[in-house]
Design a protein around this motif. Structure first.
Motif, short mmCIF file in Angstrom:
data_model
loop_
_atom_site.label_atom_id
_atom_site.label_comp_id
_atom_site.label_asym_id
_atom_site.label_seq_id
_atom_site.Cartn_x
_atom_site.Cartn_y
_atom_site.Cartn_z
N ARG A 69 0.96 -1.27 0.14
CA ARG A 69 -0.03 0.05 -0.07
C ARG A 69 0.86 1.39 0.23
O ARG A 69 0.27 2.32 -0.39
CB ARG A 69 -1.02 -0.04 1.26
CG ARG A 69 -1.70 0.94 1.33
CD ARG A 69 -2.88 1.24 0.23
NE ARG A 69 -3.87 2.02 0.69
CZ ARG A 69 -3.89 3.48 0.52
NH1 ARG A 69 -2.91 4.10 -0.31
NH2 ARG A 69 -5.22 4.18 0.89
N LEU B 78 -7.18 -7.48 -11.45
CA LEU B 78 -6.75 -6.02 -10.77
C LEU B 78 -5.47 -5.45 -11.12
O LEU B 78 -5.17 -4.29 -11.04
CB LEU B 78 -6.78 -6.12 -9.05
CG LEU B 78 -7.98 -6.34 -8.56
CD1 LEU B 78 -7.81 -6.60 -6.79
CD2 LEU B 78 -9.09 -5.69 -8.69
N ASP C 217 -4.67 -1.46 -12.41
CA ASP C 217 -3.44 -0.74 -11.66
C ASP C 217 -2.47 -0.12 -12.50
O ASP C 217 -1.78 0.81 -12.55
CB ASP C 217 -2.82 -1.38 -10.32
CG ASP C 217 -3.86 -1.67 -9.31
OD1 ASP C 217 -4.78 -0.73 -9.16
OD2 ASP C 217 -3.82 -2.52 -8.53
N ASN C 218 -2.11 -1.26 -13.62
CA ASN C 218 -0.96 -0.67 -14.37
C ASN C 218 -1.41 0.16 -15.62
O ASN C 218 -0.90 0.12 -16.69
CB ASN C 218 -0.50 -2.13 -14.88
CG ASN C 218 0.59 -2.66 -13.93
OD1 ASN C 218 0.78 -2.19 -12.83
ND2 ASN C 218 0.69 -4.03 -13.87
N TRP D 280 -6.77 -2.76 -4.38
CA TRP D 280 -6.23 -2.27 -5.56
C TRP D 280 -5.70 -0.94 -5.45
O TRP D 280 -5.90 -0.16 -4.47
CB TRP D 280 -7.43 -2.21 -6.72
CG TRP D 280 -8.63 -1.47 -6.20
CD1 TRP D 280 -9.03 -0.20 -6.15
CD2 TRP D 280 -9.75 -2.36 -5.73
NE1 TRP D 280 -10.45 -0.13 -5.82
CE2 TRP D 280 -10.79 -1.42 -5.33
CE3 TRP D 280 -9.94 -3.59 -5.38
CZ2 TRP D 280 -11.92 -1.87 -4.83
CZ3 TRP D 280 -11.07 -4.24 -4.82
CH2 TRP D 280 -12.11 -3.03 -4.56
N PHE D 281 -4.78 -0.35 -6.05
CA PHE D 281 -3.80 0.75 -5.84
C PHE D 281 -3.96 1.90 -6.62
O PHE D 281 -3.55 3.11 -6.29
CB PHE D 281 -2.64 0.26 -6.04
CG PHE D 281 -1.96 -0.84 -5.18
CD1 PHE D 281 -2.23 -0.83 -3.73
CD2 PHE D 281 -1.65 -2.40 -5.59
CE1 PHE D 281 -1.89 -1.84 -2.74
CE2 PHE D 281 -1.57 -3.10 -4.68
CZ PHE D 281 -1.48 -3.22 -3.37
N TYR D 282 -4.95 1.90 -7.61
CA TYR D 282 -4.88 3.13 -8.56
C TYR D 282 -5.46 4.25 -7.87
O TYR D 282 -5.07 5.56 -8.19
CB TYR D 282 -5.84 2.66 -9.91
CG TYR D 282 -7.10 2.66 -9.92
CD1 TYR D 282 -8.19 3.65 -9.81
CD2 TYR D 282 -7.77 1.34 -9.67
CE1 TYR D 282 -9.43 3.69 -9.62
CE2 TYR D 282 -9.12 1.26 -9.55
CZ TYR D 282 -10.01 2.47 -9.38
OH TYR D 282 -11.36 2.30 -9.34
N TRP E 207 -2.45 5.80 -6.37
CA TRP E 207 -1.43 6.23 -7.20
C TRP E 207 -1.81 7.32 -8.05
O TRP E 207 -0.92 8.23 -8.28
CB TRP E 207 -1.09 4.94 -8.16
CG TRP E 207 -0.35 3.98 -7.34
CD1 TRP E 207 0.44 4.01 -6.10
CD2 TRP E 207 0.03 2.48 -7.91
NE1 TRP E 207 0.99 2.96 -5.88
CE2 TRP E 207 0.96 2.15 -7.01
CE3 TRP E 207 -0.33 1.96 -9.16
CZ2 TRP E 207 1.13 0.68 -7.06
CZ3 TRP E 207 0.08 0.78 -9.23
CH2 TRP E 207 1.17 -0.05 -8.21
N GLU F 262 -9.55 8.16 -9.77
CA GLU F 262 -10.62 7.70 -9.11
C GLU F 262 -11.68 9.06 -8.73
O GLU F 262 -12.97 8.46 -8.93
CB GLU F 262 -10.12 7.24 -7.91
CG GLU F 262 -11.14 7.06 -6.80
CD GLU F 262 -11.85 5.77 -6.83
OE1 GLU F 262 -11.48 5.09 -7.85
OE2 GLU F 262 -12.55 5.11 -5.88
N GLN G 101 3.15 3.93 -11.72
CA GLN G 101 3.63 3.09 -11.20
C GLN G 101 3.23 1.67 -11.58
O GLN G 101 2.43 1.61 -12.39
CB GLN G 101 2.86 2.86 -9.66
CG GLN G 101 2.97 4.58 -9.10
CD GLN G 101 4.29 4.93 -8.72
OE1 GLN G 101 5.25 4.03 -8.08
NE2 GLN G 101 4.65 6.27 -8.85
N THR G 102 3.84 0.66 -11.14
CA THR G 102 3.43 -0.71 -11.35
C THR G 102 3.39 -1.87 -10.53
O THR G 102 4.03 -1.43 -9.50
CB THR G 102 4.59 -1.19 -12.40
OG1 THR G 102 5.70 -1.06 -11.97
CG2 THR G 102 4.51 -0.20 -14.00
N ARG G 103 2.50 -2.56 -10.48
CA ARG G 103 2.53 -3.87 -9.74
C ARG G 103 2.75 -5.12 -10.55
O ARG G 103 2.60 -5.08 -11.67
CB ARG G 103 1.41 -4.02 -8.72
CG ARG G 103 0.17 -4.03 -9.57
CD ARG G 103 -1.11 -4.00 -8.94
NE ARG G 103 -1.53 -5.19 -8.16
CZ ARG G 103 -2.67 -5.45 -7.55
NH1 ARG G 103 -3.50 -4.71 -7.54
NH2 ARG G 103 -2.67 -6.79 -6.72
#
Length: 492
Positions: free
Chosen positions: A180, A263, A267-268, A437-439, A442, A447, A488-490
């Motif tokens: 996170r 997901l 995020d990517n 999820w992180f978007y 980031w 959002e 950012q990437t996951r």
């Protein structure tokens, strides 16, 4: 024990200088490409080692001092004086720290507007050592990271935990905690409080009417039909303020259906990610609530607190939110003495879903950072080790009615709040089946207002699922193609 405490009141007004200071660390660009940010939001001096951090003093590494902190240097701490207050720091964590390190003077400041207070110090290259970067005035983390203003917390997470030298801090945390606060593979933020997301429901109404807690979406639709027949609204959401709250069950149900790997493309920012069949199916299910008039009438125009308050007063049964809801609506709950809230995991779209019903979205929040130019960053990381001890985490939960990101810290803690108790039980039942999820973290504008407004139209049944997907894809494309936004990437 040595400690000095200062409280900084909220500013009475905002002049141009304060505005410019805030802009420099909140990600608002004054010119093309954010030139003001690049030139103004950078601290440091001639002693920089090239990565945005000055050479910090250190002590001898030992079993009792695994981080090698200097034992005679002061530690400057800034705590956001908001919903959690700062007594958890002054009455729990700081005394624990000073019990082990009595010669370190803690210089404590409680501030309401963190950004306004600290931006000049970041610019001057003289920030405090430890910052609770929270509240309406919090500094934009992505901007701080991009400008090299935050300290890499890898040594903290690799260090032995406070309670057991054979267990690292990393292995003492709940799943997703470190991720996170990670940007492009490097952890910069300790997110301490732990939020559980799900559907909150009026336990009293459910019990009185014999309505079962639905486990599948078909069961949800059946229960909603029974609820609506009594004149009670089955659902509320957070109205015009935050229709994005409905994205949370939407993406959770889609993830349960197809697995957490769906997901990663979201995020990517991968093209076509929002068009995954599971996401489409979940969006169609959510739209059914509008098609069947299962939302509280007029909710689409309400402020979020108004909508949640009507739910707490018994005018609706289900409400999507995080585990802060109980504290946020404490006044409305107090007006309805028979009301008891509980949390359920989001229903399964299909009995053949890849993930079990008990899967929940849960994420660490309430961010704490160490500036790259901190004078005593090692002691700040040691302070974080204190926070992440079982004693430190349990004491925090008891004082502020919040779970923490420390695994097992809530075990045995008496939680009188029924909503938080049900969230704790749901998290325990989920085990390793925790998703996130992180978007939104980031790329905040993706959002809100981006997908937020698109989902609002879906909830009013003004657009089809295909149109919702197309518009979400367009928002993601805008972020992806904006070279001024650090990506950012996951991996998983």
């Amino acid at each position: 024990m040595s400690s000095s405490i200062e409280r900084t009141p909220a500013p009475a007004g905002t002049d141009r200088r304060t505005f410019l200071q805030r802009v420099a660390l909140t990600g608002v660009a004054l010119g093309p490409g954010g030139a003001f940010l690049a030139s103004c939001a950078t601290g440091g001096d001639d002693d920089d080692d090239g990565d945005g951090a000055t050479q910090a003093p250190s002590g001898d590494v030992s079993e009792d001092n695994p981080l090698g902190i200097p034992t005679d240097q002061p530690l400057q701490i800034y705590i956001f004086d908001g919903g959690f207050g700062d007594e958890y720091a002054t009455e729990l964590h700081e005394p624990m720290f000073n019990e082990r390190w009595p010669d370190i003077e803690i210089q404590h400041t409680a501030a309401v507007d963190i950004g306004a207070e600290l931006q000049p110090r970041f610019v001057a290259g003289d920030p405090p050592d430890f910052v609770n970067n929270s509240g309406d005035g919090q500094m934009d983390t992505a901007t701080l990271v991009a400008d090299g203003l935050l300290y890499d917390l890898t040594p903290l997470f690799d260090a032995p935990s406070w309670d057991d030298p054979d267990v690292t801090v990393r292995d003492s945390l709940l799943p997703g905690t470190i991720e996170r606060g990670t940007f492009n593979g490097t952890p910069y933020v300790l997110n301490y409080a732990f939020t559980v997301f799900g559907l909150w429901f009026n336990q009293t109404l459910m019990d009185e009417n014999g309505w079962p807690v639905p486990t599948t979406w078909q069961e949800m639709m059946d229960v909603c039909a029974d609820i609506a027949a009594t004149g009670i609204a089955p659902w509320v959401y957070q109205g015009v303020t935050a229709p994005r709250y409905m994205n949370w069950p939407l993406l959770s149900m889609a993830t349960k259906l197809a697995g957490p790997e769906i997901l990663v493309p979201l995020d990517n920012l991968e093209p076509g990610a929002w068009g995954h069949e599971a996401i489409r199916e979940s969006a169609a299910a959510i739209r059914q609530l509008a098609e069947n008039s299962y939302f509280l009438p007029g909710v689409e125009g309400m402020e979020f607190r108004d909508a949640q308050g009507l739910w707490a007063r018994g005018e609706a049964v289900f409400c999507p939110s995080g585990s802060w809801l109980e504290n946020e609506e404490a006044d409305a709950i107090a007006e309805n003495p028979t009301f008891q809230m509980a949390m359920m995991p989001d229903p399964l779209l299909s009995p053949d879903s890849v993930m079990p019903l008990e899967t929940v979205r849960a994420t660490a929040g309430e961010p704490y950072i160490i500036p790259a130019d901190a004078a005593n960053p090692l002691a700040a990381m040691e302070y974080m080790r204190v926070m992440l001890s079982l004693e430190g985490a349990r004491g925090f939960s008891e004082r502020v009615t919040s779970l923490t990101s420390v695994a097992g810290a809530s075990d045995g803690v008496q939680i009188d709040a029924p909503g938080l108790a049900s969230a704790q039980a749901a998290l325990q039942a989920a085990g390793d089946n925790v998703i996130n999820w992180f978007y939104p973290n980031w790329y905040p504008t993706m959002e809100n207002p981006g997908i937020d407004q698109i989902t609002g139209a879906l909830l009013r049944a003004e657009i089809t699922v295909d149109q919702w997907v197309e518009q979400c894809e367009a928002v993601a494309t805008t972020i992806r193609d904006d070279d001024s936004i650090v990506k950012q990437t996951r991996e998983s």
